[in-house]
Write a protein that holds these residues in place. Structure first.
Motif, mmCIF file in Angstrom:
data_model
loop_
_atom_site.group_PDB
_atom_site.id
_atom_site.type_symbol
_atom_site.label_atom_id
_atom_site.label_comp_id
_atom_site.label_asym_id
_atom_site.label_seq_id
_atom_site.Cartn_x
_atom_site.Cartn_y
_atom_site.Cartn_z
ATOM 1 N N ILE A 13 0.847 -1.209 0.000
ATOM 2 C CA ILE A 13 0.000 0.000 0.000
ATOM 3 C C ILE A 13 0.876 1.250 0.000
ATOM 4 O O ILE A 13 1.884 1.306 0.709
ATOM 5 N N ASP A 14 0.477 2.243 -0.778
ATOM 6 C CA ASP A 14 1.101 3.568 -0.705
ATOM 7 C C ASP A 14 0.098 4.527 -0.095
ATOM 8 O O ASP A 14 -1.045 4.606 -0.558
ATOM 9 N N SER A 15 0.536 5.265 0.913
ATOM 10 C CA SER A 15 -0.390 6.183 1.585
ATOM 11 C C SER A 15 0.255 7.575 1.661
ATOM 12 O O SER A 15 1.293 7.748 2.308
ATOM 13 N N PRO A 16 -0.339 8.563 0.998
ATOM 14 C CA PRO A 16 0.318 9.868 0.862
ATOM 15 C C PRO A 16 0.073 10.813 2.037
ATOM 16 O O PRO A 16 -0.861 10.623 2.831
ATOM 17 N N GLY A 17 0.882 11.854 2.086
ATOM 18 C CA GLY A 17 0.597 12.984 2.968
ATOM 19 C C GLY A 17 -0.373 13.914 2.258
ATOM 20 O O GLY A 17 -0.851 13.610 1.161
ATOM 21 N N ARG A 18 -0.666 15.044 2.880
ATOM 22 C CA ARG A 18 -1.580 15.987 2.243
ATOM 23 C C ARG A 18 -1.107 17.422 2.449
ATOM 24 O O ARG A 18 -0.383 17.735 3.382
ATOM 25 N N ILE A 19 -1.540 18.274 1.519
ATOM 26 C CA ILE A 19 -1.406 19.716 1.746
ATOM 27 C C ILE A 19 -2.816 20.246 1.956
ATOM 28 O O ILE A 19 -3.795 19.547 1.706
ATOM 29 N N ASN A 20 -2.911 21.480 2.425
ATOM 30 C CA ASN A 20 -4.223 22.133 2.472
ATOM 31 C C ASN A 20 -4.032 23.550 1.949
ATOM 32 O O ASN A 20 -3.233 24.307 2.499
ATOM 33 N N LEU A 32 -15.837 24.410 4.965
ATOM 34 C CA LEU A 32 -15.219 23.937 3.722
ATOM 35 C C LEU A 32 -13.695 23.981 3.816
ATOM 36 O O LEU A 32 -13.133 24.977 4.285
ATOM 37 N N VAL A 33 -13.053 22.946 3.319
ATOM 38 C CA VAL A 33 -11.585 22.914 3.283
ATOM 39 C C VAL A 33 -11.147 22.529 1.868
ATOM 40 O O VAL A 33 -11.939 21.992 1.097
ATOM 41 N N LEU A 34 -9.885 22.809 1.564
ATOM 42 C CA LEU A 34 -9.408 22.580 0.184
ATOM 43 C C LEU A 34 -8.052 21.845 0.174
ATOM 44 O O LEU A 34 -7.035 22.393 -0.255
ATOM 45 N N PRO A 35 -8.056 20.599 0.645
ATOM 46 C CA PRO A 35 -6.795 19.847 0.680
ATOM 47 C C PRO A 35 -6.536 19.056 -0.600
ATOM 48 O O PRO A 35 -7.358 19.056 -1.515
ATOM 49 N N ALA A 36 -5.386 18.392 -0.649
ATOM 50 C CA ALA A 36 -5.040 17.492 -1.756
ATOM 51 C C ALA A 36 -3.987 16.517 -1.260
ATOM 52 O O ALA A 36 -3.177 16.864 -0.384
ATOM 53 N N SER A 113 5.602 17.907 10.452
ATOM 54 C CA SER A 113 5.776 19.072 9.592
ATOM 55 C C SER A 113 4.453 19.550 9.011
ATOM 56 O O SER A 113 4.423 20.356 8.100
ATOM 57 N N GLY A 114 3.357 19.037 9.541
ATOM 58 C CA GLY A 114 2.039 19.532 9.130
ATOM 59 C C GLY A 114 1.586 18.995 7.786
ATOM 60 O O GLY A 114 0.660 19.535 7.194
ATOM 61 N N ILE A 115 2.230 17.928 7.285
ATOM 62 C CA ILE A 115 1.711 17.346 6.037
ATOM 63 C C ILE A 115 1.095 15.965 6.289
ATOM 64 O O ILE A 115 0.920 15.161 5.393
ATOM 65 N N SER A 116 0.760 15.779 7.548
ATOM 66 C CA SER A 116 -0.089 14.657 7.937
ATOM 67 C C SER A 116 0.493 13.274 7.741
ATOM 68 O O SER A 116 -0.151 12.374 7.182
ATOM 69 N N MET A 325 0.623 26.105 7.267
ATOM 70 C CA MET A 325 -0.302 25.059 6.827
ATOM 71 C C MET A 325 -0.446 23.986 7.905
ATOM 72 O O MET A 325 0.529 23.640 8.569
ATOM 73 N N GLY A 326 -1.662 23.491 8.080
ATOM 74 C CA GLY A 326 -1.887 22.399 9.033
ATOM 75 C C GLY A 326 -2.204 22.924 10.421
ATOM 76 O O GLY A 326 -2.651 24.065 10.589
ATOM 77 N N GLY A 327 -1.943 22.109 11.424
ATOM 78 C CA GLY A 327 -2.303 22.445 12.801
ATOM 79 C C GLY A 327 -1.575 23.663 13.336
ATOM 80 O O GLY A 327 -2.110 24.430 14.129
ATOM 81 N N GLY A 328 -0.307 23.857 12.924
ATOM 82 C CA GLY A 328 0.444 25.050 13.339
ATOM 83 C C GLY A 328 1.509 24.764 14.381
ATOM 84 O O GLY A 328 1.893 23.612 14.587
ATOM 85 N N PHE A 329 2.025 25.839 15.018
ATOM 86 C CA PHE A 329 3.109 25.768 16.011
ATOM 87 C C PHE A 329 4.359 25.110 15.421
ATOM 88 O O PHE A 329 5.065 24.364 16.096
ATOM 89 N N GLY A 330 4.593 25.360 14.148
ATOM 90 C CA GLY A 330 5.739 24.758 13.470
ATOM 91 C C GLY A 330 5.262 24.095 12.196
ATOM 92 O O GLY A 330 4.152 24.361 11.736
ATOM 93 N N GLY A 331 6.103 23.268 11.624
ATOM 94 C CA GLY A 331 5.739 22.618 10.368
ATOM 95 C C GLY A 331 6.050 23.510 9.184
ATOM 96 O O GLY A 331 7.030 24.263 9.206
ATOM 97 N N CYS A 332 5.212 23.450 8.167
ATOM 98 C CA CYS A 332 5.525 24.098 6.888
ATOM 99 C C CYS A 332 4.695 25.344 6.617
ATOM 100 O O CYS A 332 3.578 25.470 7.114
ATOM 101 N N THR A 333 5.236 26.187 5.743
ATOM 102 C CA THR A 333 4.382 27.166 5.060
ATOM 103 C C THR A 333 4.101 26.590 3.673
ATOM 104 O O THR A 333 4.889 25.812 3.132
#
Ligand code: GLA
Length: 381
Positions: A13-20, A32-36, A113-116, A325-333
């Protein structure tokens, strides 16, 4: 201990991360949210072992653990809890369906890093077991039980966006998801001549999980107060900013700010989708900047490293949008950068970031890809 070299994979199985793109901290507020889903992922190999125990091995952590299926309970280790939670919740839905198995997984998703990476782990596990034992779970059941695993075993009261995106993502499509009704539609992810780039701050403040749950409580407090006067509202996201304004005198300041952010972010998400439909990418980028401002000042889930990156981008015209992006307190922009200028910008911002924080920045270029899938290739030996 599993022998990885002689592992005879039955299901891969391949299971990806996500952006929002936008709609942050909106899922658990019913909007409404707009992830991928993205091309960075966790790859799992599964096989049955004919016993009543499971052997799980993480290649990245070089760590294994054993699960006795007759007594599943929480562990001290966070990554193990994602897996234990999924098995527990599958069993709660379809008792006895999970039998002994071995699983090896390896990831190129940075953790925290907030990409789940968490939803990727949960959904990959759920999908793998569903296939291995022919359990017959629907995608929606797997999405919900993966979220429940995070609530009960990990303790983060997350919304449903990450698991939805990881399970339902499609190549080159954004997922416009209504987190109240769970209706969704795909919209083309065409950002040309711009490129989506993530900048990983490589910080992950320990506040993340506890403050996340606090935000959720604050939002519930606001909704509860508003519903006393307007019982017709079901979620915070549907309430107009003018109505929220009315409650300014009676809500604690922070609670009011949280509610105002949610109400505005929901409307910004709609505005951003309209911009995309009109191919107004600058308008879309502007929504990202305004989203960050709200997350920084009203919702207070940003941090100095994220704010620095967003501010720095504002001095560069070829970056048309940037936000945490994501929950916050660090991670990515997440950034929309003119494609030819990506390398130049990365070099400049990395230098500035290093000077400011004595830390390395990790740029991540992402392709929008499909959700969890059964794949043919085997684990690298
Ligand atoms: C985390 C949670 C999601 C969502 C985002 C913020 O990723 O898991 O459910 O709430 O934060 O938008």
């Amino acid at each position: 201990m599993l022998n990885i070299n002689s592992f005879k994979t039955e299901v891969q199985i391949d299971s990806p991360g996500r952006i929002n793109l936008i709609g942050e901290h909106i899922d658990y507020n019913g909007g409404l949210v707009l992830p991928a889903a993205i091309d960075k992922k966790i790859s799992f190999s599964f096989k049955k072992n004919g016993s009543n125990t499971c052997e799980i091995h993480s290649v990245n952590l070089n760590s294994s653990f054993t699960i006795d299926l007759s007594e599943i309970s929480r562990s001290e280790s966070e990554w193990q809890n994602y897996i234990l939670g999924v098995i527990y919740h599958i069993d709660a839905l379809k008792a006895g369906s999970v039998k002994g198995f071995d699983c090896v997984f390896e990831s190129n998703l940075p953790i925290g890093s907030g990409i789940s990476s968490s939803a990727a782990l949960e959904c990959g596990m759920a999908k793998g077991l569903n296939e291995l034992f022919n359990i017959g779970l629907t995608d929606l059941e797997m999405i919900k039980l993966s979220r429940d695993a995070e609530h009960t075993f990990v303790g983060t009261k997350c919304g449903i966006m990450d698991q939805f995106a990881v399970m339902k993502g499609k190549e080159n499509k954004l997922l416009l998801l209504n987190c109240d009704t769970l209706d969704y539609k795909y919209i083309p992810a065409d950002f040309s001549p711009y490129t989506v780039v993530l900048l990983n701050t490589n910080v992950s403040h320990s506040l993340a999980s506890s403050e996340y749950n606090v935000r959720r409580d604050e939002c519930n407090t606001a909704l509860g107060a508003i519903q006393k006067k307007y019982p017709e509202y079901n979620s915070l996201a549907e309430i107009e900013p003018e109505v929220i304004e009315e409650f300014r005198p009676i809500l604690p300041e922070k609670v009011y700010n949280r509610a105002l952010y949610v109400s505005r972010e929901q409307r910004r998400t709609l505005e951003a989708v309209e911009c995309l439909e009109k191919n107004d990418l600058k308008g879309f980028g502007d929504c990202l900047y305004r989203s960050h401002e709200g997350l920084q000042h009203l919702y207070e889930v940003s941090c100095k490293e994220l704010d620095f990156l967003v501010d720095f981008s504002k001095d560069h015209k070829y970056v048309i949008g940037s936000r945490m992006m994501g929950g916050g307190f660090g991670g990515c922009t997440i950034n929309l950068i003119q494609s030819q200028k990506v390398d130049k910008f990365i070099e400049k911002v990395s230098d500035a970031y290093r000077k400011m924080f004595d830390l390395e920045l990790t740029p991540i270029e992402v392709k929008i890809s499909s959700g969890v899938s059964r794949s043919l290739h085997r684990l690298k030996k």
